[in-house]
Design a protein around this motif. Structure first.
Motif, PDB file in Angstrom:
ATOM      1  N   LYS A  43      11.892   7.153 -38.336  1.00 11.66           N
ATOM      2  CA  LYS A  43      12.602   8.359 -38.767  1.00 11.66           C
ATOM      3  C   LYS A  43      13.466   8.928 -37.649  1.00 11.66           C
ATOM      4  O   LYS A  43      14.649   9.201 -37.832  1.00 11.66           O
ATOM      5  N   THR A  44      12.836   9.094 -36.472  1.00 12.26           N
ATOM      6  CA  THR A  44      13.589   9.635 -35.349  1.00 12.26           C
ATOM      7  C   THR A  44      14.767   8.734 -35.015  1.00 12.26           C
ATOM      8  O   THR A  44      15.869   9.211 -34.718  1.00 12.26           O
ATOM      9  N   THR A  45      14.532   7.443 -35.094  1.00 17.31           N
ATOM     10  CA  THR A  45      15.598   6.488 -34.802  1.00 17.31           C
ATOM     11  C   THR A  45      16.802   6.716 -35.715  1.00 17.31           C
ATOM     12  O   THR A  45      17.946   6.737 -35.261  1.00 17.31           O
ATOM     13  N   PHE A  82      15.184  18.997 -31.803  1.00 13.99           N
ATOM     14  CA  PHE A  82      14.341  17.912 -31.327  1.00 13.99           C
ATOM     15  C   PHE A  82      12.892  18.096 -31.736  1.00 13.99           C
ATOM     16  O   PHE A  82      12.439  19.210 -31.988  1.00 13.99           O
ATOM     17  N   GLN A  83      12.199  16.974 -31.732  1.00 13.31           N
ATOM     18  CA  GLN A  83      10.775  16.984 -32.071  1.00 13.31           C
ATOM     19  C   GLN A  83      10.019  17.966 -31.169  1.00 13.31           C
ATOM     20  O   GLN A  83       9.138  18.658 -31.620  1.00 13.31           O
ATOM     21  N   ASN A  84      10.419  18.029 -29.883  1.00 13.18           N
ATOM     22  CA  ASN A  84       9.752  18.962 -28.963  1.00 13.18           C
ATOM     23  C   ASN A  84      10.606  20.201 -28.707  1.00 13.18           C
ATOM     24  O   ASN A  84      10.386  20.910 -27.738  1.00 13.18           O
ATOM     25  N   LEU A 158      16.878  17.948 -38.275  1.00 13.17           N
ATOM     26  CA  LEU A 158      15.623  18.524 -37.771  1.00 13.17           C
ATOM     27  C   LEU A 158      14.564  17.439 -37.688  1.00 13.17           C
ATOM     28  O   LEU A 158      14.224  16.811 -38.685  1.00 13.17           O
ATOM     29  N   ASP A 159      14.045  17.251 -36.482  1.00 13.99           N
ATOM     30  CA  ASP A 159      13.060  16.186 -36.266  1.00 13.99           C
ATOM     31  C   ASP A 159      11.655  16.768 -36.176  1.00 13.99           C
ATOM     32  O   ASP A 159      11.232  17.213 -35.119  1.00 13.99           O
ATOM     33  N   GLU A 160      10.950  16.789 -37.268  1.00 14.85           N
ATOM     34  CA  GLU A 160       9.577  17.314 -37.325  1.00 14.85           C
ATOM     35  C   GLU A 160       9.419  18.605 -36.535  1.00 14.85           C
ATOM     36  O   GLU A 160       8.526  18.719 -35.701  1.00 14.85           O
ATOM     37  N   PRO A 161      10.274  19.581 -36.770  1.00 13.83           N
ATOM     38  CA  PRO A 161      10.218  20.761 -35.902  1.00 13.83           C
ATOM     39  C   PRO A 161       8.958  21.588 -36.104  1.00 13.83           C
ATOM     40  O   PRO A 161       8.615  22.391 -35.262  1.00 13.83           O
TER      41      PRO A 161
HETATM   42 MG    MG Z   1       9.765  10.867 -34.441  1.00 16.46          MG
END
Ligand code: MG
Ligand code: ATP
Lengths: 365, 402
Positions: A43-45, A82-84, A158-161
């Motif tokens: 997913k992130t990719t 970002f995820q973080n 939005l990456d798993e925020p």
């Molecule tokens: Mg990810």
């Protein structure tokens, strides 16, 4: 202003490994679109390919029908959360939010004005002078959104925020995100491995597994008519009943299992033939304890093993004669005092609430 | 008695021994700076005096023993050392930073090779770095004929800056590597994504993040440069730095002026460290205050502890400070009581020494020396030394220590 995003045959490889493979999807402008899939499915990719941090090894990313190959992340009309979160810890909240304006050479007063507007949008008025680490998790979250919105992107990625937040906050942020999206009316592409999150927020979702798209569709469509056994078991819970097709009647098929015969809906694009190895799926909430007057076209005998109280639901874990496990849920309002562990009961389910698919691997929880 | 008391007690003794070992020599040396005697010593104590910080002393035999204020070679050395230190800082901090940033970009096996090569200069003996720099630049200077290259190639300060930078940039590199290891690279990506150019990312994200490392690298580079001897002694050519001046003095016999210098350096270091600490605490307090203000403004009323007050705390170093004060007062009273301070004491000591010295000269004069004795015949007790101490003109001809 929003933009369409189209991935056309996008593959991303790391060495010989496909992190994403032949992904084809078109996200419409102004849509809240989610990519849903287990950890490591790519997913992130994909998101990095859309935002420009990762050039696809094959295929194209189109934003507003414009080919984005060779255009860097700072030149694309996208903003990534970002995820973080990746907030800048050395800057104040306002400086974080106005960073994109600062690097564009916007004047100080203008930046302040815009930062205040955005702070109001995320309900953090007057807290612009705080440092990032003085904020709570949910507030940081909102600052990250405001910072991304300050660029006035056409697409917000939005990456798993919400993954770092606790359950209650996560639920509140879901609604807030959805509201912000309606207010700013831009395309949101949201990534999550939490199917509940995807279902509650999205207009449409794409389910991914092992780098490939399994199904794209509206939430209820994906939930009610999964295209693959993976989707059937990844989105919500499902009981698999393994067997062979023994008869076909219009859009329904008859499946013969070790424990008996059941009737289930076939998917239009996944037609079956007699003799095919297949799996029928029935959801825990579609299995009922029959009462007088009920008439289910499928009956199933189970042995209750254990019981679990979830609040609004009571979950029963049972076994079929063949030893296969099955789970069913009963609303808390229904009296189940007669059902005890070890007892044997008959359950019923409707063929229209069950799907039958060609045999393939399930999502392993 | 609980065992923890015993352990604490032993720990205290251990710490005392450890600190005594660390600081004992420095303390002794510092005290010798205040003794008016010509050699750094505590016993015998002549007079308490600040002369070694000031003009030094014209000795009874006519030599001038320079004090800190009048020793021009020391001054020149300090100036060269400061120039070299500044040069080394301006070169090695950017070099170390660049190398560390490159290291974060390189993945694969190359990374290990690059790392090993980068830290190699600290493993070389400094002497070799010094000599090789001189040899290289001597050749280069020879090639260019008369001109710029030939000038700088034979300029000791320039060569020393280059030679020291060789290995000091490696220390800077290590400092930056340590800091960069904790850097969250997604911050760079976030900045890029928000439209920043690579240059903006560098100056707005990376440099602010690295600024503490830049400061400590600069301080460490300067200190390493300032105290370096073994590389400098070769690369400095005909110039002098503080360390080479001190070394050449030590070879001729040390003077309490060096103790005075040492004490000054120690004092400056302590003052700098203390100032830094005070500033840091102030900033911390200011930060806490603003935070407290935020809490008061924003938090719900029932979440504020109304009884919260910052109580008075006894400073932790109080015991050490008290002990120091007691010792100082005791020392001062002893000195005053025994009349060990001031010009009168010094004059008295000088007169005494002078008379002893002339007594010795007279004694030497009184001995009749024959040719036979000087050639180291069977007579005479000084033959082991070729009788050089028997020569009365020895001390008069000697030009003194400078
Ligand atoms: Mg990810
Ligand atoms: N730079 C990289 N080099 C090699 N492999 C990578 C790289 N980045 C990701 N991968 C691999 O690609 C796959 C997909 O990674 P990705 O980060 O897209 O997963 P994800 O779906 O976002 O998972 P999660 O939900 O855990 O964040 C993983 O198997 C990962 O190991």
């Amino acid at each position: 202003m929003s933009a369409d995003v189209e991935l056309s045959d996008v593959s991303v490889t790391f060495g010989s490994f496909y992190a994403a493979k032949n992904v084809n999807v078109k996200v419409n402008g102004g849509e809240f679109f989610s990519f849903l899939g287990p950890s490591g499915c790519g997913k992130t990719t994909l998101l990095r390919a859309i935002s420009g941090f990762q050039e696809p090894s094959e295929g194209k990313v189109l934003i507003d029908n414009k080919d984005m190959s060779g255009i860097g992340p700072n030149k694309r009309p996208t903003a990534l959360i970002f995820q973080n979160l990746a907030l800048f810890p050395l800057m104040s909240v306002s400086e974080n939010i106005a960073f994109s304006l600062e690097v564009r050479g916007v004047s100080k007063e203008e930046r302040k004005k815009r930062a205040d507007e955005l702070l109001e949008l995320i309900a953090l008025e007057g807290q612009g002078d705080k440092k990032v680490h003085q904020l709570s998790g949910g507030q940081k979250q909102r600052v990250a959104i405001a910072r991304a919105l300050a660029v006035e992107p056409k697409v917000l990625l939005l990456d798993e925020p919400l993954s770092a937040l606790d359950l209650k906050l996560r639920q509140r942020m879901r609604t807030e995100l959805r509201e912000i999206q309606k207010r700013v009316n831009i395309t949101f592409i949201y990534i999550t491995h939490d199917q509940g999150e995807a279902l509650t927020m999205s207009d449409r979702i794409a389910v991914m597994n092992e780098g490939e798209l399994e199904q794209i569709g509206k939430c209820d469509e994906v939930y009610n008519n999964p295209l693959t056994p993976f989707v059937a078991t990844f989105v919500g819970e499902n009981n698999p009943l393994y067997g062979k097709v023994t008869g076909i009647d219009g859009d329904k098929a008859q499946i013969e299992t070790a424990d008996g015969q059941y009737l289930a809906m076939m998917n239009e694009s996944k037609k079956l033939n007699i003799g095919d190895e297949s799996i029928a799926f029935v959801r825990p909430e579609s299995l009922f304890i029959p009462r007088d007057g009920d008439n289910f076209d499928n009956k199933i005998n189970v042995n209750i093993e254990s019981f679990e109280f979830e609040g609004n639901l009571k979950n029963f874990y049972a076994r079929l004669q063949s030893g296969a496990k099955i789970k069913f849920s009963v609303p808390n309002a229904i009296d189940t005092s007669t059902i005890s562990s070890g007892s044997s009961i008959a359950l019923g389910f409707d063929s229209s609430k069950s799907v039958i698919l060609p045999k393939a691997s399930l999502a392993i929880d | 008695m609980r065992p923890s008391y015993f352990i604490n007690f032993m720990m205290g003794i251990y710490i005392f021994i450890f600190f005594a070992y660390l600081f004992g020599p420095l303390i002794i040396m510092s005290i010798t700076a205040f003794n008016s005697a010509e050699f750094p010593s505590i016993t015998p104590w002549e007079c308490f005096s600040f002369r070694w910080f000031n003009e030094g002393k014209i000795a009874y035999d006519g030599q001038h023993l320079a004090g800190l204020l009048t020793d021009w070679r020391l001054h020149d050395g300090i100036i060269s050392s400061l120039i070299i230190g500044a040069g080394v800082v301006t070169l090695s901090v950017p070099i170390g930073m660049a190398a560390a940033i490159v290291l974060t970009q390189v993945r694969s096996q190359l990374r290990d090779i690059f790392y090993s090569i980068s830290i190699m200069p600290v493993l070389f003996p400094g002497v070799i770095i010094g000599i090789s720099t001189v040899v290289l630049w001597d050749r280069l200077a020879g090639l260019g004929g008369e001109g710029f290259i030939s000038d700088i190639g034979r300029n000791g300060i320039f060569l020393t800056i280059l030679a020291q930078t060789c290995f000091i940039s490696t220390y800077c590199f290590l400092i930056f590597v340590a800091r960069l290891q904790r850097f969250d690279q997604t911050q760079e990506e976030a900045a890029l994504d928000l439209g920043a150019s690579q240059t903006q990312v560098f100056f707005k994200i990376l440099v602010p993040y690295l600024s503490p490392a830049i400061a400590s690298a600069a301080v460490i580079a300067f200190l390493f440069s300032f105290e370096n001897y073994n590389t400098t002694v070769f690369s400095i050519l005909s110039d002098q730095t503080l360390t080479t001046v001190i070394a050449s003095k030590v070879r001729l016999g040390i003077s309490p002026a060096l103790s005075a210098l040492a004490l000054t350096i120690i004092a400056l270091t302590i003052i700098a460290a203390a100032t830094y600490e005070v500033l840091r605490r102030r900033a911390e307090k200011r930060y806490k205050d603003t935070q407290e203000k935020f809490v008061k403004e924003k938090a719900a009323d029932n979440r504020i502890n109304k009884n919260y007050k910052i109580g008075f705390k006894v400073p932790r170093g109080i015991v050490t400070i008290l002990i120091l004060v007691v010792f100082t007062i005791y020392g001062a009273t002893q000195i005053l009581k025994n009349d060990l301070y001031g010009q009168s004491c010094i004059d008295a000591a000088d007169t005494e020494k002078k008379s002893k010295f002339y007594d010795q000269l007279n004694a030497l004069d009184a001995i009749e020396l024959s040719e036979e004795e000087l050639s180291g015949g069977e007579l005479g007790g000084n033959q082991d030394y070729g009788d050089i101490f028997g020569d009365p003109s020895l001390f008069q001809d000697f030009g003194g220590f400078d």
